[in-house]
Design a protein around this motif. Structure first.
Motif, PDB file in Angstrom:
ATOM      1  N   LEU A 227       0.859  -1.183   0.000  1.00  0.00           N
ATOM      2  CA  LEU A 227       0.000   0.000   0.000  1.00  0.00           C
ATOM      3  C   LEU A 227       0.889   1.225   0.000  1.00  0.00           C
ATOM      4  CD1 LEU A 227      -2.683  -0.819   2.732  1.00  0.00           C
ATOM      5  CD2 LEU A 227      -3.034  -0.714   0.283  1.00  0.00           C
TER       6      LEU A 227
ATOM      7  N   PRO B 144       0.687   5.736  -0.006  1.00  0.00           N
ATOM      8  CA  PRO B 144      -0.192   6.906   0.096  1.00  0.00           C
ATOM      9  C   PRO B 144      -0.501   7.457  -1.295  1.00  0.00           C
ATOM     10  CG  PRO B 144       1.741   7.139   1.517  1.00  0.00           C
ATOM     11  CD  PRO B 144       1.970   5.952   0.645  1.00  0.00           C
ATOM     12  N   ARG B 145      -1.711   7.918  -1.482  1.00  0.00           N
ATOM     13  CA  ARG B 145      -2.113   8.476  -2.776  1.00  0.00           C
ATOM     14  C   ARG B 145      -1.168   9.607  -3.196  1.00  0.00           C
ATOM     15  NH1 ARG B 145      -6.480   7.567  -5.383  1.00  0.00           N
ATOM     16  NH2 ARG B 145      -7.680   6.836  -3.613  1.00  0.00           N
TER      17      ARG B 145
ATOM     18  N   SER C  23      -8.410   1.149  -3.605  1.00  0.00           N
ATOM     19  CA  SER C  23      -7.963   2.328  -2.872  1.00  0.00           C
ATOM     20  C   SER C  23      -9.000   2.686  -1.816  1.00  0.00           C
ATOM     21  CB  SER C  23      -7.741   3.501  -3.815  1.00  0.00           C
ATOM     22  OG  SER C  23      -8.965   3.914  -4.381  1.00  0.00           O
TER      23      SER C  23
ATOM     24  N   MET D 212      -5.026   5.669   0.788  1.00  0.00           N
ATOM     25  CA  MET D 212      -4.018   4.673   0.426  1.00  0.00           C
ATOM     26  C   MET D 212      -4.451   3.956  -0.843  1.00  0.00           C
ATOM     27  SD  MET D 212      -1.816   5.037   2.847  1.00  0.00           S
ATOM     28  CE  MET D 212      -0.754   3.614   2.932  1.00  0.00           C
TER      29      MET D 212
ATOM     30  N   GLU E 271      -3.523   0.409  -3.279  1.00  0.00           N
ATOM     31  CA  GLU E 271      -2.833  -0.877  -3.395  1.00  0.00           C
ATOM     32  C   GLU E 271      -2.002  -0.891  -4.679  1.00  0.00           C
ATOM     33  OE1 GLU E 271      -4.045  -5.604  -3.445  1.00  0.00           O
ATOM     34  OE2 GLU E 271      -5.477  -4.128  -4.194  1.00  0.00           O
TER      35      GLU E 271
END
Length: 181
Positions: A112, A114-115, A145, A149, A151
């Motif tokens: 994962l 962070p965006r 998502s 977060m 994937e």
């Protein structure tokens, strides 16, 4: 209430006086009460996991589960009372302010990110992986998502170090380097 202060001669149990002098509290059975909107009640069920987190300095987190869902809505708030039992190791105290997240679906993800770590380079999602020389853009394939977060299903291995902040600056530097070539 976990205590009652009295003085010698205080009446007990008469005309609005307290009837109990001592209340024994078992903090291992401390509950967290949540107010759940009617539209979300269909997602809650007994035994469902709940993540409980403290607020402020020294934030701690525990896991619990739903032990009660009220069949009635509070007329003032139009929410239902849901209770979780999350107090292993006496983590919480009566009156503690906590946040609670009911786990709707638990799905494991190997990686994962962070965006904010994601950038689009040449129309493809990418992250910047740390190398001994600095950072390199690594194309990735994304999965599910949520909660900020995302994937990563391909292109990144667990444990690789990536830039999670200022990745836009790295993208700009990469674009500048391509213009100079």
């Amino acid at each position: 209430m976990v205590e009652q202060r009295v003085s010698l001669g205080t009446s007990v149990g008469q005309l609005n006086d307290p009837t109990d002098l001592y209340v024994i509290a078992d903090l291992s059975r401390l509950w967290v009460e949540m107010a759940v909107a009617p539209g979300d009640l269909r997602l809650a069920r007994r035994g469902q996991p709940v993540r409980i987190g403290g607020v402020g300095e020294g934030v701690r987190h525990t896991e619990g589960e739903i032990v009660f869902i009220s069949p009635f809505l509070d007329p003032g708030t139009r929410t239902a009372r849901v209770i979780a039992d999350p107090n292993p190791d006496d983590t919480w105290r009566p009156g503690s302010f906590v946040t609670a997240e009911i786990v709707i679906e638990g799905v494991e993800a190997a990686v994962l990110v962070p965006r904010a770590a994601l950038q689009t380079i040449g129309g493809t999602p990418a992250v910047f992986v740390r190398t001994p020389e600095g950072f390199r853009a690594q194309p990735v394939t994304l999965g599910r998502s949520g909660d900020g977060m995302v994937e990563v299903t391909k292109g990144l291995s667990p444990g690789e170090h990536i830039a999670v902040a200022n990745s836009f600056a790295l993208k700009a530097e990469l674009g500048r380097g391509q213009l100079e070539d």
